[in-house]
Scaffold this motif. Structure first.
Motif, PDB file in Angstrom:
ATOM      1  N   LEU A   1      12.919 -19.773  12.709  1.00 60.37           N
ATOM      2  CA  LEU A   1      13.017 -18.558  11.907  1.00 60.37           C
ATOM      3  C   LEU A   1      14.421 -18.426  11.332  1.00 60.37           C
ATOM      4  CD1 LEU A   1      11.243 -16.103  14.392  1.00 60.37           C
ATOM      5  CD2 LEU A   1      10.204 -17.405  12.521  1.00 60.37           C
ATOM      6  N   PRO A   2      14.604 -17.584  10.304  1.00 64.44           N
ATOM      7  CA  PRO A   2      15.955 -17.354   9.767  1.00 64.44           C
ATOM      8  C   PRO A   2      16.852 -16.702  10.812  1.00 64.44           C
ATOM      9  CG  PRO A   2      14.239 -16.503   8.287  1.00 64.44           C
ATOM     10  CD  PRO A   2      13.576 -16.827   9.585  1.00 64.44           C
TER      11      PRO A   2
ATOM     12  N   ARG B   1      18.160 -12.724  20.367  1.00 62.49           N
ATOM     13  CA  ARG B   1      17.638 -13.181  21.655  1.00 62.49           C
ATOM     14  C   ARG B   1      16.789 -12.099  22.318  1.00 62.49           C
ATOM     15  NH1 ARG B   1      21.288 -14.062  27.074  1.00 62.49           N
ATOM     16  NH2 ARG B   1      19.626 -14.786  28.459  1.00 62.49           N
ATOM     17  N   TYR B   2      17.315 -10.897  22.347  1.00 65.17           N
ATOM     18  CA  TYR B   2      16.633  -9.812  23.049  1.00 65.17           C
ATOM     19  C   TYR B   2      15.422  -9.316  22.267  1.00 65.17           C
ATOM     20  CZ  TYR B   2      20.736 -10.244  25.862  1.00 65.17           C
ATOM     21  OH  TYR B   2      21.723 -10.768  26.667  1.00 65.17           O
ATOM     22  N   MET B   3      15.521  -9.334  20.954  1.00 64.48           N
ATOM     23  CA  MET B   3      14.381  -8.922  20.144  1.00 64.48           C
ATOM     24  C   MET B   3      13.234  -9.912  20.271  1.00 64.48           C
ATOM     25  SD  MET B   3      14.320  -7.752  16.165  1.00 64.48           S
ATOM     26  CE  MET B   3      15.109  -9.256  15.579  1.00 64.48           C
ATOM     27  N   LEU B   4      13.535 -11.211  20.185  1.00 62.25           N
ATOM     28  CA  LEU B   4      12.479 -12.210  20.295  1.00 62.25           C
ATOM     29  C   LEU B   4      11.843 -12.221  21.682  1.00 62.25           C
ATOM     30  CD1 LEU B   4      13.972 -15.206  18.281  1.00 62.25           C
ATOM     31  CD2 LEU B   4      11.944 -13.862  17.711  1.00 62.25           C
ATOM     32  N   LEU B   5      12.662 -12.122  22.720  1.00 62.76           N
ATOM     33  CA  LEU B   5      12.100 -12.068  24.069  1.00 62.76           C
ATOM     34  C   LEU B   5      11.201 -10.844  24.218  1.00 62.76           C
ATOM     35  CD1 LEU B   5      15.207 -13.108  26.209  1.00 62.76           C
ATOM     36  CD2 LEU B   5      13.167 -14.489  25.749  1.00 62.76           C
ATOM     37  N   GLY B   6      11.631  -9.707  23.656  1.00 66.60           N
ATOM     38  CA  GLY B   6      10.805  -8.505  23.722  1.00 66.60           C
ATOM     39  C   GLY B   6       9.514  -8.644  22.949  1.00 66.60           C
ATOM     40  N   LEU B   7       9.583  -9.232  21.762  1.00 62.87           N
ATOM     41  CA  LEU B   7       8.378  -9.442  20.958  1.00 62.87           C
ATOM     42  C   LEU B   7       7.376 -10.335  21.693  1.00 62.87           C
ATOM     43  CD1 LEU B   7      10.092  -9.972  17.485  1.00 62.87           C
ATOM     44  CD2 LEU B   7       8.494  -8.120  18.038  1.00 62.87           C
TER      45      LEU B   7
ATOM     46  N   PHE C   1      12.712 -10.493  12.601  1.00 61.39           N
ATOM     47  CA  PHE C   1      11.640  -9.563  12.946  1.00 61.39           C
ATOM     48  C   PHE C   1      10.448  -9.715  12.008  1.00 61.39           C
ATOM     49  CE2 PHE C   1       9.453  -5.512  12.538  1.00 61.39           C
ATOM     50  CZ  PHE C   1       9.222  -5.162  13.857  1.00 61.39           C
ATOM     51  N   VAL C   2      10.704  -9.720  10.711  1.00 59.48           N
ATOM     52  CA  VAL C   2       9.612  -9.757   9.734  1.00 59.48           C
ATOM     53  C   VAL C   2       8.894 -11.102   9.766  1.00 59.48           C
ATOM     54  CG1 VAL C   2       9.084  -9.738   7.264  1.00 59.48           C
ATOM     55  CG2 VAL C   2      10.567  -7.977   8.242  1.00 59.48           C
ATOM     56  N   THR C   3       9.643 -12.207   9.758  1.00 56.93           N
ATOM     57  CA  THR C   3       8.972 -13.511   9.737  1.00 56.93           C
ATOM     58  C   THR C   3       8.236 -13.782  11.045  1.00 56.93           C
ATOM     59  OG1 THR C   3      11.078 -14.562  10.374  1.00 56.93           O
ATOM     60  CG2 THR C   3      10.498 -14.559   8.022  1.00 56.93           C
ATOM     61  N   PHE C   4       8.743 -13.262  12.152  1.00 56.96           N
ATOM     62  CA  PHE C   4       7.990 -13.379  13.394  1.00 56.96           C
ATOM     63  C   PHE C   4       6.673 -12.614  13.275  1.00 56.96           C
ATOM     64  CE2 PHE C   4       6.438 -11.904  17.422  1.00 56.96           C
ATOM     65  CZ  PHE C   4       6.554 -13.002  18.246  1.00 56.96           C
ATOM     66  N   ALA C   5       6.740 -11.352  12.836  1.00 62.34           N
ATOM     67  CA  ALA C   5       5.545 -10.514  12.779  1.00 62.34           C
ATOM     68  C   ALA C   5       4.507 -11.068  11.815  1.00 62.34           C
ATOM     69  CB  ALA C   5       5.930  -9.091  12.376  1.00 62.34           C
TER      70      ALA C   5
END
Length: 410
Positions: free
Chosen positions: A300-301, A209-215, A308-312
């Protein structure tokens, strides 16, 4: 690459990305904002300069402005000083057979065609003696940087700090930009708890949650935080409907596989349409794309490094194109591999790596710890991702392609 190099039934990364980008529909909503609020926004129209930059011939150095015809053929002369021209003042026409004391950025007086830098001069308030003058020296001509009417920046550009400075230099104070994309984020899983809560057996903290919101925030999108969604069909359906009502795009982590507790796939199918692709990418593999009530959905997985990787690699370019950006591709740079991966890659792998200069001054990529899809700390230790291409092996010393994190995250 032979068919044996890839697991059967998997799309290549390039094929999956092409499908996503072909499906992306750039936003058409435009708003006008002040230049001070434009960092990271996407230009909706070409910007033309209303002025020449510089607006008049000006001096590139502190020195003396003069007519070269008043010098000897070797560029020597002793001339009276007829005026003083600081930057920001309007000069008088240069008197014949005289020189004007001039400062960097000041307008060159009409009639002058040369500036001699002060290091070549000896002077007092009334006269100057110099040598080494050259015609047109040390003069920045009108429009040298930008000509009036020229396109300064093109539609679809994501604005950088230097872009804002360039726009300011031609006097543009307000800009038409595309409205910020609203992206809803939901994380599925009964095992998830929020940081700060008590961690009980069988549960993990919700890092996705926090990683995606940050991205998303780093890319300049507005976030709609749906939070944790229970592994329950009704809860998943309600969360998806809420996301579709409030956002331009929906992004989920986990729940898009075919397990009994993976409800996202069935709910998206029920509420709209869904394609579930198996992609030859590692970490990651399942990637879902579809629509919920006509709102685009990307699934995403669940493992954090896979997210992280599939988002990027896939979601970021899709979202940027939907935002109206014209350039969605990250920078890739060649570096030297400081490691070996002797086995031919069955899926294109993105290795977390850090750059270290070798004894020849070249950038050498070394692996940043474990490459497991659950080891998020390796992302924090790294400087970017090394591409282990599908069907290839890597030997130490090989040239490999490197994706720097700053170009993937911003």
């Amino acid at each position: 690459m032979s068919s044996r190099d890839q697991q059967p039934g998997l799309l290549t990364v390039e094929e999956a990305l092409q499908r996503l980008l072909e499906a992306a529909r750039p936003t058409a909503d435009i708003e006008t904002i002040p230049l001070t609020a434009a960092l990271g926004r996407v230009l909706a129209e070409n910007q033309h300069s209303p002025v020449d930059v510089p607006p008049a011939d000006n001096s590139a150095m502190d020195g003396f402005a003069l007519r070269f015809s008043d010098c000897t053929p070797d560029g020597e002369a002793t001339l009276p000083v007829s005026q003083r021209i600081p930057a920001g003042t309007v000069p008088e026409p240069l008197q014949p057979a005289s020189a004007a004391r001039i400062f960097t950025g000041a307008e060159v007086p009409p009639g002058a065609d040369t500036v001699v830098i002060q290091e070549q001069c000896q002077w007092d308030e009334s006269a100057v003696r110099f040598s080494g003058a050259k015609p047109q020296a040390n003069i920045r001509p009108r429009g040298q940087d930008i000509e009036k009417g020229a396109i300064v920046l093109q539609q679809g550009r994501r604005l950088t700090p230097q872009d804002l400075g360039l726009l300011a230099s031609v006097g543009i104070a307000k800009l038409p930009v595309y409205r910020r994309l609203r992206v809803a984020v939901l994380c599925t899983g009964d095992e998830l708890v929020e940081p700060g809560e008590t961690l009980i057996p069988g549960h993990i903290y919700n890092s996705n949650r926090y990683m995606l919101l940050g991205l998303l925030q780093a890319l300049g999108f507005d976030c709609v935080d749906i939070g944790i969604v229970a592994d329950d069909s009704e809860a998943t359906e309600q969360a998806l409907l809420k996301a579709a009502a409030e956002a331009d795009c929906i992004l989920s982590s986990g729940g898009v596989s075919v397990g009994e507790e993976d409800h996202v796939k069935a709910c998206v199918d029920k509420l709209g349409s869904l394609d579930l692709w198996r992609v030859a990418i590692k970490p990651g593999k399942p990637l879902a794309y579809g629509h919920v009530r006509d709102v685009p959905f990307i699934g995403l997985p669940g493992n954090p490094v896979s997210v992280f990787v599939t988002f990027a690699i896939t979601a970021r370019p899709y979202l940027l194109k939907t935002q109206g950006a014209s350039d969605c591709s990250p920078l890739t740079i060649p570096v030297v591999a400081g490691f070996s991966r002797p086995n031919s890659a069955k899926r294109q792998e993105y290795l977390r790596a850090r750059l270290v200069p070798d004894d020849q001054g070249r950038q050498r990529a070394e692996l940043a710890g474990s490459q497991s899809s659950g080891v998020l700390s390796s992302v924090c230790r790294g400087d970017g991702l090394v591409i282990h291409k599908l069907g290839e092996a890597i030997s130490e010393g090989d040239q490999v392609l490197f994706l720097p994190f700053p170009d993937l995250l911003y």
